[in-house]
Design an enzyme around this catalytic site. Structure first.
Site, mmCIF file in Angstrom:
data_model
loop_
_atom_site.group_PDB
_atom_site.id
_atom_site.type_symbol
_atom_site.label_atom_id
_atom_site.label_comp_id
_atom_site.label_asym_id
_atom_site.label_seq_id
_atom_site.Cartn_x
_atom_site.Cartn_y
_atom_site.Cartn_z
ATOM 1 N N ASP A 14 0.942 -1.230 -0.029
ATOM 2 C CA ASP A 14 -0.023 0.018 0.224
ATOM 3 C C ASP A 14 0.964 1.356 -0.009
ATOM 4 O O ASP A 14 1.815 1.570 0.788
ATOM 5 C CB ASP A 14 -0.878 0.062 1.192
ATOM 6 C CG ASP A 14 -2.128 0.969 1.106
ATOM 7 O OD1 ASP A 14 -3.093 0.471 0.818
ATOM 8 O OD2 ASP A 14 -1.834 2.222 1.166
ATOM 9 N N ILE A 15 0.413 2.208 -0.729
ATOM 10 C CA ILE A 15 1.322 3.555 -0.987
ATOM 11 C C ILE A 15 1.293 4.435 0.304
ATOM 12 O O ILE A 15 2.032 5.219 0.366
ATOM 13 C CB ILE A 15 0.842 4.129 -2.299
ATOM 14 C CG1 ILE A 15 1.852 5.297 -2.630
ATOM 15 C CG2 ILE A 15 -0.462 4.843 -2.009
ATOM 16 C CD1 ILE A 15 1.636 5.873 -3.967
ATOM 17 N N ASN A 65 -13.053 -2.900 2.562
ATOM 18 C CA ASN A 65 -13.947 -2.153 2.593
ATOM 19 C C ASN A 65 -15.038 -2.081 1.592
ATOM 20 O O ASN A 65 -14.507 -2.270 0.422
ATOM 21 C CB ASN A 65 -13.208 -0.828 2.830
ATOM 22 C CG ASN A 65 -12.185 -0.376 3.892
ATOM 23 O OD1 ASN A 65 -12.537 -0.885 4.837
ATOM 24 N ND2 ASN A 65 -11.151 0.324 3.617
ATOM 25 N N GLY A 78 -15.337 3.161 4.358
ATOM 26 C CA GLY A 78 -14.138 3.696 4.042
ATOM 27 C C GLY A 78 -13.305 3.456 2.575
ATOM 28 O O GLY A 78 -12.298 3.629 2.493
ATOM 29 N N GLN A 79 -14.209 2.933 1.833
ATOM 30 C CA GLN A 79 -13.707 2.221 0.537
ATOM 31 C C GLN A 79 -13.529 3.607 -0.268
ATOM 32 O O GLN A 79 -14.438 4.662 -0.374
ATOM 33 C CB GLN A 79 -14.752 1.390 -0.291
ATOM 34 C CG GLN A 79 -14.142 1.088 -1.482
ATOM 35 C CD GLN A 79 -14.807 0.000 -2.374
ATOM 36 O OE1 GLN A 79 -16.177 -0.390 -2.051
ATOM 37 N NE2 GLN A 79 -14.583 -0.522 -3.522
ATOM 38 N N HIS A 135 -10.434 -4.848 -3.593
ATOM 39 C CA HIS A 135 -9.200 -5.372 -2.713
ATOM 40 C C HIS A 135 -9.228 -5.485 -1.434
ATOM 41 O O HIS A 135 -10.095 -5.181 -0.755
ATOM 42 C CB HIS A 135 -8.303 -3.983 -3.004
ATOM 43 C CG HIS A 135 -8.761 -2.836 -2.340
ATOM 44 N ND1 HIS A 135 -9.419 -1.889 -3.277
ATOM 45 C CD2 HIS A 135 -8.402 -2.134 -1.157
ATOM 46 C CE1 HIS A 135 -9.996 -0.910 -2.543
ATOM 47 N NE2 HIS A 135 -9.110 -1.226 -1.272
ATOM 48 N N HIS A 187 -7.147 -5.599 1.875
ATOM 49 C CA HIS A 187 -6.031 -5.267 2.867
ATOM 50 C C HIS A 187 -5.584 -6.232 3.878
ATOM 51 O O HIS A 187 -6.212 -7.155 4.420
ATOM 52 C CB HIS A 187 -6.567 -4.101 3.768
ATOM 53 C CG HIS A 187 -6.749 -2.847 2.918
ATOM 54 N ND1 HIS A 187 -6.401 -1.691 2.890
ATOM 55 C CD2 HIS A 187 -8.213 -2.438 2.510
ATOM 56 C CE1 HIS A 187 -6.973 -0.889 2.335
ATOM 57 N NE2 HIS A 187 -8.152 -1.085 2.164
HETATM 58 P P1 AMP Z 1 -9.792 1.778 0.585
HETATM 59 O O1 AMP Z 1 -9.920 2.949 1.175
HETATM 60 O O2 AMP Z 1 -10.337 0.314 0.925
HETATM 61 O O3 AMP Z 1 -10.504 1.930 -0.853
HETATM 62 O O4 AMP Z 1 -8.197 1.484 0.052
HETATM 63 C C1 AMP Z 1 -7.554 1.678 -0.932
HETATM 64 C C2 AMP Z 1 -6.092 1.613 -0.566
HETATM 65 O O5 AMP Z 1 -5.423 1.891 -1.701
HETATM 66 C C3 AMP Z 1 -5.573 2.731 0.327
HETATM 67 O O6 AMP Z 1 -5.021 2.384 1.378
HETATM 68 C C4 AMP Z 1 -4.525 3.609 -0.379
HETATM 69 O O7 AMP Z 1 -3.370 4.082 0.289
HETATM 70 C C5 AMP Z 1 -4.084 2.428 -1.448
HETATM 71 N N1 AMP Z 1 -3.652 2.927 -2.824
HETATM 72 C C6 AMP Z 1 -4.156 3.865 -3.605
HETATM 73 N N2 AMP Z 1 -3.423 4.228 -4.871
HETATM 74 C C7 AMP Z 1 -2.463 3.178 -4.473
HETATM 75 C C8 AMP Z 1 -1.348 3.080 -5.379
HETATM 76 N N3 AMP Z 1 -1.049 3.940 -6.456
HETATM 77 N N4 AMP Z 1 -0.445 1.912 -4.948
HETATM 78 C C9 AMP Z 1 -0.532 1.653 -3.914
HETATM 79 N N5 AMP Z 1 -1.663 1.569 -3.046
HETATM 80 C C10 AMP Z 1 -2.651 2.396 -3.442
#
Ligand code: AMP
Ligand code: ZN
Length: 111
Positions: free
Chosen positions: A30-31, A85, A91-92, A98, A100
């Protein structure tokens, strides 16, 4: 799906720190990590959320869980939490399904 960040990671259009990839699934760190270890396990096909899963996806959904646990072990995460999520109120923020996987610290109660 156009303008979907995880579709772009799946095709390689956007880079990611990959842990695993095959024809169905990609896993990457995760970024914006919320724990010392935080990675995502993502189906390559665009499904907006877990709500979009159909019976035909049962095998794929199981694969996400199994792979998440395997990758957590391989990366010495220790105890970990798995989160999906589903929807903005939960929180999505990225509307490509995806999973986590978080670990490496004591995690608080949910919610
Ligand atoms: P959610 O809030 O469940 O939709 O989670 C989305 C997740 O994707 C968050 O934890 C972000 O930090 C992560 N995210 C968004 N863009 C990227 C990216 N380019 N590379 C890696 N993680 C990402
Ligand atoms: Zn997508």
């Amino acid at each position: 799906m156009e303008n979907c960040v995880f579709c772009k990671i799946a095709t390689g259009e956007i880079p990611a720190r990959k842990l695993y990839e095959d024809d169905e699934v990609i896993a990457f760190w995760d970024i914006d990590p919320q724990a010392p270890y935080h990675f995502l396990v993502v189906p390559k096909k665009h499904l907006a959320s877990t709500t979009a899963l159909r019976e035909a996806d049962d095998k794929l959904a199981g694969k996400l869980l199994r792979l998440g646990a395997k990758l957590a072990q391989e990366n010495n995460v220790g105890d970990f939490r798995v989160i999906f999520n589903n929807g903005p109120m939960a929180g999505q923020e990225v509307f490509h399904m995806h999973m986590h996987v978080l670990g490496g610290r004591k995690l608080g109660k949910l919610g």
